[in-house]
Design an enzyme around this catalytic site. Structure first.
Site, PDB file in Angstrom:
ATOM      1  N   LYS A 111       1.026  -1.088   0.123  1.00 21.39           N
ATOM      2  CA  LYS A 111      -0.159   0.090   0.068  1.00 21.39           C
ATOM      3  C   LYS A 111       0.937   1.444  -0.101  1.00 21.39           C
ATOM      4  O   LYS A 111       0.323   2.281  -0.356  1.00 21.39           O
ATOM      5  CB  LYS A 111      -0.975  -0.064   1.130  1.00 21.39           C
ATOM      6  CG  LYS A 111      -1.959  -1.145   1.048  1.00 21.39           C
ATOM      7  CD  LYS A 111      -3.249  -0.672   2.204  1.00 21.39           C
ATOM      8  CE  LYS A 111      -4.589  -1.611   1.795  1.00 21.39           C
ATOM      9  NZ  LYS A 111      -5.241  -1.418   2.818  1.00 21.39           N
ATOM     10  N   LYS A 195      -5.007 -11.324  -5.748  1.00 14.67           N
ATOM     11  CA  LYS A 195      -6.360 -11.499  -5.096  1.00 14.67           C
ATOM     12  C   LYS A 195      -7.641 -10.600  -5.596  1.00 14.67           C
ATOM     13  O   LYS A 195      -7.146  -9.478  -5.988  1.00 14.67           O
ATOM     14  CB  LYS A 195      -5.993 -11.476  -3.580  1.00 14.67           C
ATOM     15  CG  LYS A 195      -5.938  -9.965  -3.213  1.00 14.67           C
ATOM     16  CD  LYS A 195      -6.207  -9.989  -1.480  1.00 14.67           C
ATOM     17  CE  LYS A 195      -6.118  -8.514  -1.098  1.00 14.67           C
ATOM     18  NZ  LYS A 195      -6.250  -8.251   0.238  1.00 14.67           N
ATOM     19  N   LYS A 198     -11.413  -4.979  -3.462  1.00 13.79           N
ATOM     20  CA  LYS A 198     -12.284  -3.989  -3.382  1.00 13.79           C
ATOM     21  C   LYS A 198     -11.859  -2.999  -4.224  1.00 13.79           C
ATOM     22  O   LYS A 198     -12.735  -2.222  -4.807  1.00 13.79           O
ATOM     23  CB  LYS A 198     -12.655  -3.514  -1.764  1.00 13.79           C
ATOM     24  CG  LYS A 198     -13.400  -4.283  -0.948  1.00 13.79           C
ATOM     25  CD  LYS A 198     -13.691  -3.589   0.324  1.00 13.79           C
ATOM     26  CE  LYS A 198     -13.854  -4.468   1.705  1.00 13.79           C
ATOM     27  NZ  LYS A 198     -12.887  -4.338   2.450  1.00 13.79           N
TER      28      LYS A 198
HETATM   29  P1  TYM Z   1     -10.719  -6.594   4.537  1.00 19.91           P
HETATM   30  O1  TYM Z   1     -11.664  -5.694   4.830  1.00 19.91           O
HETATM   31  O2  TYM Z   1      -9.543  -6.248   3.414  1.00 19.91           O
HETATM   32  O3  TYM Z   1     -11.340  -7.852   4.411  1.00 19.91           O
HETATM   33  C1  TYM Z   1     -12.208  -8.661   4.988  1.00 19.91           C
HETATM   34  C2  TYM Z   1     -12.222  -9.946   5.060  1.00 19.91           C
HETATM   35  O4  TYM Z   1     -12.320 -10.484   3.906  1.00 19.91           O
HETATM   36  C3  TYM Z   1     -10.935 -11.339   3.402  1.00 19.91           C
HETATM   37  N1  TYM Z   1     -10.739 -11.385   1.980  1.00 19.91           N
HETATM   38  C4  TYM Z   1     -10.661 -12.423   1.294  1.00 19.91           C
HETATM   39  N2  TYM Z   1     -10.912 -13.572   1.421  1.00 19.91           N
HETATM   40  C5  TYM Z   1     -10.528 -14.364   0.175  1.00 19.91           C
HETATM   41  N3  TYM Z   1      -9.981 -13.812  -0.760  1.00 19.91           N
HETATM   42  C6  TYM Z   1     -10.247 -12.516  -1.205  1.00 19.91           C
HETATM   43  N4  TYM Z   1      -9.775 -12.042  -2.362  1.00 19.91           N
HETATM   44  C7  TYM Z   1     -10.064 -11.552  -0.117  1.00 19.91           C
HETATM   45  N5  TYM Z   1     -10.174 -10.406  -0.023  1.00 19.91           N
HETATM   46  C8  TYM Z   1     -10.386 -10.026   1.342  1.00 19.91           C
HETATM   47  C9  TYM Z   1     -10.056 -10.869   4.242  1.00 19.91           C
HETATM   48  O5  TYM Z   1      -8.939 -11.757   4.373  1.00 19.91           O
HETATM   49  C10 TYM Z   1     -10.747 -10.436   5.515  1.00 19.91           C
HETATM   50  O6  TYM Z   1     -10.866 -11.651   6.292  1.00 19.91           O
HETATM   51  N6  TYM Z   1      -7.084  -6.107   8.014  1.00 19.91           N
HETATM   52  C11 TYM Z   1      -8.503  -6.327   7.772  1.00 19.91           C
HETATM   53  C12 TYM Z   1      -9.636  -6.055   8.583  1.00 19.91           C
HETATM   54  C13 TYM Z   1      -9.300  -5.893  10.181  1.00 19.91           C
HETATM   55  C14 TYM Z   1      -9.420  -7.290  11.120  1.00 19.91           C
HETATM   56  C15 TYM Z   1      -9.334  -6.988  12.221  1.00 19.91           C
HETATM   57  C16 TYM Z   1      -9.734  -8.581  10.797  1.00 19.91           C
HETATM   58  C17 TYM Z   1      -9.164  -4.987  10.986  1.00 19.91           C
HETATM   59  N7  TYM Z   1      -9.170  -5.464  12.414  1.00 19.91           N
HETATM   60  C18 TYM Z   1      -9.389  -7.800  13.419  1.00 19.91           C
HETATM   61  C19 TYM Z   1     -10.090  -9.430  11.805  1.00 19.91           C
HETATM   62  C20 TYM Z   1      -9.700  -9.199  12.994  1.00 19.91           C
HETATM   63  C21 TYM Z   1      -8.788  -6.246   6.468  1.00 19.91           C
HETATM   64  O7  TYM Z   1      -8.281  -5.163   5.893  1.00 19.91           O
HETATM   65  O8  TYM Z   1      -9.669  -6.870   5.978  1.00 19.91           O
END
Ligand code: TYM
Length: 331
Positions: A111, A195, A198
């Site tokens: 990022k 991957k 969003k």
């Molecule tokens: P975020 O918002 O990017 O994604 C949310 C969840 O979706 C999963 N994910 C995917 N799984 C499979 N294939 C994909 N292409 C894909 N894209 C996203 C992510 O692994 C995630 O589980 N840092 C985290 C948010 C967060 C968080 C936390 C998660 C903040 N605090 C505490 C767990 C516990 C994030 O950016 O997820």
């Protein structure tokens, strides 16, 4: 009963990757475990957000949490910024972190590259993991269900918890990651070695949970495959078709072997149509429920109650931490 915590960023509309990689599993945990699911809006602002857009994204995500089948009588659903303990413990976790370990995070490297030099890299991108550690540790979490891309973040959470425990005495439970066996990484439809995300600039690369059926079919038809026209699973050599097979398998609960047999002798055109159809059918009821919830007062009530419930548990952990560190006036 184990404690489950997970979060999703309201940084755009939820993707099929978010759903299949993480959110779909949330509904399975709710009947047996103490669950906390968070809209991590303070993580979202580690990159600039347009305020009205952010407000909408938060609400949409909250409605989607309900629409996928989470029951607020069973789980605690809340917005991160409404529970101030997150930012407070986040700061404490930042003070425990080393710049070197934060700079080594692949998400930071990816990022920050997009922001040019150090003068324009938001500092929040670097301190993102200690805030995430705080999210998880406040609830004495046993398991964190996430996709593959969050592995490193869970590892640093464990390191920080251990570091605190060693320095100040046993306080935090050391959480474990839970990733699905298939679907932990749903790939881009356009560049299947990347991957699904969003924020992909190519709108054909990502399926959003709120996409119209015609658009889903269009994106599927355009999905990158190979020239073999043979439906078989090989993540390296046939990344595009393997990704579609994984999506199909996850939604229909068929095994990859069964799919190979079912489509033996059939072409990509038919398979792409069928994958589109199973996706459309799977998300149709989610979209219907979403419409019921998104503008409802009920949704606000759920979030208000959720923040109060989360805060109660979070405050107990934070008080203990502040006591142990000498931040509180008296013990
Ligand atoms: P975020 O918002 O990017 O994604 C949310 C969840 O979706 C999963 N994910 C995917 N799984 C499979 N294939 C994909 N292409 C894909 N894209 C996203 C992510 O692994 C995630 O589980 N840092 C985290 C948010 C967060 C968080 C936390 C998660 C903040 N605090 C505490 C767990 C516990 C994030 O950016 O997820």
């Amino acid at each position: 009963m184990a404690v489950i915590f997970s979060g999703v960023q309201p940084s755009g509309t939820i993707t099929l990757g978010n759903y299949l990689g993480a959110m779909k599993s949330f509904t399975k945990y709710q009947n047996e475990h103490e669950c906390y699911f968070c809209i991590v809006n303070q993580h979202a602002i580690t990159v600039p957000q347009e305020p009205n857009q952010l407000r909408n994204n938060i609400r949409n995500l909250a409605a989607l949490y309900l629409a996928i089948g989470l029951d607020p009588d069973k789980v605690t659903l809340f917005i991160q910024s409404e529970v101030p303990e997150h930012a407070k413990l986040g700061w404490i976790m930042t003070t425990l972190s080393y710049i070197g370990e934060l700079e080594r995070m692949t998400q930071y490297k990816d990022k920050s590259q997009r922001h040019g030099s150090g003068d324009s890299i938001p500092a929040g991108l670097l301190t993102y993991p200690p805030l995430m550690a705080a999210d998880i540790l406040l609830y004495q979490t046993d398991y964190v269900p996430v996709g593959d891309d969050q592995k490193q973040h869970i590892e640093i959470t464990r390191d920080l918890a251990q570091r605190f425990n060693n320095r100040y005495g046993e306080t935090f439970k050391i959480p474990a990651i839970h990733t699905p066996e298939v679907g932990a990484r749903i790939m881009s439809l356009q560049e299947p070695k990347k991957k699904m995300s969003k924020s992909d600039v190519n709108s054909s690369a990502t399926i959003f949970l709120l996409d119209e059926p015609e658009l889903i079919l269009k994106k599927l038809k355009k999905a990158q495959t190979d020239s073999e026209n043979r439906i078989s699973y090989d993540k390296e050599l046939k990344a595009g078709i393997s990704n579609l097979m994984a999506i199909y398998a996850l939604i229909t609960s068929k095994s990859i072997k069964e799919i190979e047999q079912l489509y033996d002798g059939k072409g990509y055109g038919q398979f792409k149509n069928d994958v589109a159809e199973v996706i459309i059918e799977a998300i149709r009821p989610i979209q219907e429920r979403y419409k019921e919830f998104v503008n409802s007062d009920y949704l606000d009530q759920v979030l208000t109650d959720g923040a109060a419930k989360a805060s109660q548990k979070a405050a107990a952990t934070l008080n203990k931490v502040e006591d142990l560190m000498g931040l509180s006036r008296r013990r």
